[in-house]
Design a protein around this motif. Structure first.
Motif, PDB file in Angstrom:
ATOM      1  N   ALA A   1      60.258 -28.806  58.942  1.00  0.00           N
ATOM      2  CA  ALA A   1      61.468 -28.977  58.145  1.00  0.00           C
ATOM      3  C   ALA A   1      61.355 -28.134  56.884  1.00  0.00           C
ATOM      4  O   ALA A   1      60.413 -28.303  56.098  1.00  0.00           O
ATOM      5  N   VAL A   2      62.287 -27.215  56.711  1.00  0.00           N
ATOM      6  CA  VAL A   2      62.382 -26.429  55.489  1.00  0.00           C
ATOM      7  C   VAL A   2      63.312 -27.193  54.547  1.00  0.00           C
ATOM      8  O   VAL A   2      64.462 -27.470  54.897  1.00  0.00           O
ATOM      9  N   VAL A   3      62.814 -27.553  53.379  1.00  0.00           N
ATOM     10  CA  VAL A   3      63.568 -28.371  52.429  1.00  0.00           C
ATOM     11  C   VAL A   3      63.815 -27.540  51.177  1.00  0.00           C
ATOM     12  O   VAL A   3      62.862 -27.110  50.514  1.00  0.00           O
ATOM     13  N   ASN A   4      65.089 -27.304  50.839  1.00  0.00           N
ATOM     14  CA  ASN A   4      65.341 -26.533  49.622  1.00  0.00           C
ATOM     15  C   ASN A   4      65.418 -27.460  48.417  1.00  0.00           C
ATOM     16  O   ASN A   4      65.801 -28.636  48.532  1.00  0.00           O
ATOM     17  N   VAL A   5      65.008 -26.957  47.258  1.00  0.00           N
ATOM     18  CA  VAL A   5      64.965 -27.769  46.047  1.00  0.00           C
ATOM     19  C   VAL A   5      65.524 -26.978  44.870  1.00  0.00           C
ATOM     20  O   VAL A   5      65.345 -25.765  44.762  1.00  0.00           O
ATOM     21  N   HIS A   6      66.208 -27.689  43.981  1.00  0.00           N
ATOM     22  CA  HIS A   6      66.734 -27.088  42.739  1.00  0.00           C
ATOM     23  C   HIS A   6      66.794 -28.161  41.656  1.00  0.00           C
ATOM     24  O   HIS A   6      65.988 -28.148  40.741  1.00  0.00           O
ATOM     25  N   HIS A   7      67.730 -29.098  41.781  1.00  0.00           N
ATOM     26  CA  HIS A   7      67.925 -30.145  40.786  1.00  0.00           C
ATOM     27  C   HIS A   7      66.764 -31.151  40.833  1.00  0.00           C
ATOM     28  O   HIS A   7      66.482 -31.720  41.887  1.00  0.00           O
ATOM     29  N   LEU A   8      66.085 -31.331  39.694  1.00  0.00           N
ATOM     30  CA  LEU A   8      64.941 -32.247  39.613  1.00  0.00           C
ATOM     31  C   LEU A   8      63.949 -31.983  40.749  1.00  0.00           C
ATOM     32  O   LEU A   8      63.429 -32.888  41.389  1.00  0.00           O
ATOM     33  N   ALA A   9      63.695 -30.693  40.947  1.00  0.00           N
ATOM     34  CA  ALA A   9      62.892 -30.251  42.093  1.00  0.00           C
ATOM     35  C   ALA A   9      61.483 -30.832  42.092  1.00  0.00           C
ATOM     36  O   ALA A   9      60.924 -31.128  43.154  1.00  0.00           O
ATOM     37  N   ASP A  10      60.894 -31.019  40.907  1.00  0.00           N
ATOM     38  CA  ASP A  10      59.523 -31.528  40.852  1.00  0.00           C
ATOM     39  C   ASP A  10      59.416 -32.916  41.477  1.00  0.00           C
ATOM     40  O   ASP A  10      58.407 -33.234  42.120  1.00  0.00           O
ATOM     41  N   GLN A  11      60.443 -33.733  41.298  1.00  0.00           N
ATOM     42  CA  GLN A  11      60.412 -35.075  41.881  1.00  0.00           C
ATOM     43  C   GLN A  11      60.386 -35.013  43.405  1.00  0.00           C
ATOM     44  O   GLN A  11      59.652 -35.762  44.059  1.00  0.00           O
ATOM     45  N   ILE A  12      61.193 -34.137  43.970  1.00  0.00           N
ATOM     46  CA  ILE A  12      61.222 -34.015  45.431  1.00  0.00           C
ATOM     47  C   ILE A  12      59.905 -33.446  45.936  1.00  0.00           C
ATOM     48  O   ILE A  12      59.340 -33.931  46.926  1.00  0.00           O
ATOM     49  N   GLU A  13      59.387 -32.443  45.244  1.00  0.00           N
ATOM     50  CA  GLU A  13      58.124 -31.837  45.649  1.00  0.00           C
ATOM     51  C   GLU A  13      56.997 -32.878  45.641  1.00  0.00           C
ATOM     52  O   GLU A  13      56.206 -32.966  46.588  1.00  0.00           O
ATOM     53  N   THR A  14      56.933 -33.674  44.586  1.00  0.00           N
ATOM     54  CA  THR A  14      55.910 -34.715  44.502  1.00  0.00           C
ATOM     55  C   THR A  14      56.086 -35.754  45.592  1.00  0.00           C
ATOM     56  O   THR A  14      55.105 -36.197  46.225  1.00  0.00           O
ATOM     57  N   HIS A  15      57.317 -36.145  45.846  1.00  0.00           N
ATOM     58  CA  HIS A  15      57.600 -37.145  46.876  1.00  0.00           C
ATOM     59  C   HIS A  15      57.119 -36.695  48.252  1.00  0.00           C
ATOM     60  O   HIS A  15      56.674 -37.510  49.057  1.00  0.00           O
ATOM     61  N   LEU A  16      57.218 -35.392  48.520  1.00  0.00           N
ATOM     62  CA  LEU A  16      56.896 -34.875  49.856  1.00  0.00           C
ATOM     63  C   LEU A  16      55.419 -34.517  50.033  1.00  0.00           C
ATOM     64  O   LEU A  16      55.011 -34.178  51.150  1.00  0.00           O
ATOM     65  N   GLU A  17      54.645 -34.623  48.982  1.00  0.00           N
ATOM     66  CA  GLU A  17      53.256 -34.163  49.057  1.00  0.00           C
ATOM     67  C   GLU A  17      52.447 -34.878  50.128  1.00  0.00           C
ATOM     68  O   GLU A  17      51.589 -34.285  50.787  1.00  0.00           O
ATOM     69  N   GLY A  18      52.701 -36.149  50.333  1.00  0.00           N
ATOM     70  CA  GLY A  18      51.906 -36.904  51.298  1.00  0.00           C
ATOM     71  C   GLY A  18      52.438 -36.875  52.714  1.00  0.00           C
ATOM     72  O   GLY A  18      51.853 -37.492  53.606  1.00  0.00           O
ATOM     73  N   ARG A  19      53.519 -36.166  52.940  1.00  0.00           N
ATOM     74  CA  ARG A  19      54.150 -36.167  54.269  1.00  0.00           C
ATOM     75  C   ARG A  19      53.449 -35.166  55.177  1.00  0.00           C
ATOM     76  O   ARG A  19      53.186 -34.035  54.806  1.00  0.00           O
ATOM     77  N   ARG A  20      53.157 -35.597  56.411  1.00  0.00           N
ATOM     78  CA  ARG A  20      52.468 -34.747  57.379  1.00  0.00           C
ATOM     79  C   ARG A  20      53.368 -34.305  58.525  1.00  0.00           C
ATOM     80  O   ARG A  20      53.204 -33.205  59.059  1.00  0.00           O
ATOM     81  N   THR A  21      54.301 -35.169  58.949  1.00  0.00           N
ATOM     82  CA  THR A  21      55.199 -34.809  60.044  1.00  0.00           C
ATOM     83  C   THR A  21      56.625 -35.195  59.672  1.00  0.00           C
ATOM     84  O   THR A  21      56.835 -36.299  59.138  1.00  0.00           O
ATOM     85  N   PRO A  22      57.583 -34.306  59.906  1.00  0.00           N
ATOM     86  CA  PRO A  22      57.347 -32.917  60.290  1.00  0.00           C
ATOM     87  C   PRO A  22      56.652 -32.148  59.169  1.00  0.00           C
ATOM     88  O   PRO A  22      56.631 -32.594  58.026  1.00  0.00           O
ATOM     89  N   ARG A  23      56.104 -31.006  59.514  1.00  0.00           N
ATOM     90  CA  ARG A  23      55.497 -30.138  58.508  1.00  0.00           C
ATOM     91  C   ARG A  23      56.585 -29.676  57.536  1.00  0.00           C
ATOM     92  O   ARG A  23      57.651 -29.250  57.955  1.00  0.00           O
ATOM     93  N   ILE A  24      56.308 -29.776  56.239  1.00  0.00           N
ATOM     94  CA  ILE A  24      57.296 -29.451  55.216  1.00  0.00           C
ATOM     95  C   ILE A  24      57.017 -28.063  54.631  1.00  0.00           C
ATOM     96  O   ILE A  24      55.885 -27.754  54.247  1.00  0.00           O
ATOM     97  N   ILE A  25      58.065 -27.242  54.570  1.00  0.00           N
ATOM     98  CA  ILE A  25      58.027 -25.984  53.837  1.00  0.00           C
ATOM     99  C   ILE A  25      59.112 -26.062  52.767  1.00  0.00           C
ATOM    100  O   ILE A  25      60.284 -26.288  53.088  1.00  0.00           O
ATOM    101  N   LEU A  26      58.724 -25.911  51.505  1.00  0.00           N
ATOM    102  CA  LEU A  26      59.705 -25.948  50.429  1.00  0.00           C
ATOM    103  C   LEU A  26      60.326 -24.571  50.225  1.00  0.00           C
ATOM    104  O   LEU A  26      59.622 -23.554  50.211  1.00  0.00           O
ATOM    105  N   SER A  27      61.641 -24.534  50.078  1.00  0.00           N
ATOM    106  CA  SER A  27      62.357 -23.317  49.723  1.00  0.00           C
ATOM    107  C   SER A  27      62.845 -23.498  48.286  1.00  0.00           C
ATOM    108  O   SER A  27      63.755 -24.288  48.025  1.00  0.00           O
TER     109      SER A  27
END
Length: 245
Positions: free
Chosen positions: A60-86
């Motif tokens: 899953a490619v997840v794009n981030v902009h607004h309050l992006a750090d919160q989303i990035e931190t939230h996804l750090e522990g996720r293993r499936t699906p594999r996360i790619i941040l845009s």
């Protein structure tokens, strides 16, 4: 179509829209990105990613902009699906531009797209596999998951598309009502975006162009659809999930 059909395959990757400002949910979204709003203890973003995981989508490619750090931190522990941040922190690209920025990650293969302000409950089958079973790149450029305008949660407009017996979609004309709304999930061809020169652009015109060309199809989802686009819809969604048990 049966999952055993030679044409049937679930796309391996998805683009998940998580960069929006969530303006209709202010002031909540001044401090919390809309994808991290929780319904019955599960964030909207996790509900989307869980559905892709259950359907067998690997990335899953997840794009981030607004309050992006919160989303990035939230996804750090996720293993499936594999996360790619845009990362769109520097400039919000709208949905079409967000897809184009990440296009190389899909390696020329069709992929899912998904909003993060909606989900479904009470489905008796996997709706993502249901959509993948409809997908036929020979006759389609885009395939959409649909929800009924009546009976869904949070639908406050007159519908989006008319749905023909063969699955073909046509856009609702001004002054009309349509029985179905776009449920926020689709399958698209990457080739649609390759020649676009703009950096930021919307996605909806691609749907409407495909409809005009007879290459937009859709399938109604199974279960009850919940669109969580406003503060009032949060409460309504909470009640619907509680009632479903």
């Amino acid at each position: 179509m049966s999952p055993t059909s030679p044409r049937y395959s679930v796309p391996e990757a998805a683009f998940v829209f998580a960069a929006g400002l969530g303006s209709r949910m202010r002031p909540l979204t001044d401090r919390l990105p809309k994808p991290l709003v929780a319904i019955a203890g599960v964030t909207l973003l996790d509900r989307t990613l869980n559905a892709f995981d259950e359907a067998g989508v690997a990335t899953a490619v997840v794009n981030v902009h607004h309050l992006a750090d919160q989303i990035e931190t939230h996804l750090e522990g996720r293993r499936t699906p594999r996360i790619i941040l845009s990362d769109e922190r520097e400039k919000l690209l709208d949905q079409g531009g967000g897809v184009k920025k990440a296009l190389a990650l899909f390696e020329g293969r069709p992929f899912f797209i998904a909003n993060t302000d909606a989900f479904w409950i009470g489905a008796g089958c996997d709706n993502l596999q249901r959509l993948a079973a409809l997908w036929n790149p020979e006759i389609m450029d885009i395939a959409l998951l649909l929800a009924p305008r009546l009976g869904s949660v949070g639908v406050d407009w007159d519908g989006d598309f008319h749905h023909a017996a063969d699955g073909r979609l046509t856009k609702r004309a001004a002054g009309e009502t349509a029985d179905y709304v776009y449920a926020g999930v689709g399958v698209v061809k990457p080739q649609l975006f390759e020649s676009v020169e703009q950096e930021a652009f919307p996605l909806a015109p691609f749907f409407f162009r495909a409809a005009e060309q007879g290459r937009l199809f859709g399938v109604p989802l199974d279960g009850k659809w919940l669109h969580v686009g406003t503060m009032a819809a949060i409460e309504e969604a909470e009640r619907a999930v509680a009632a479903a048990g």
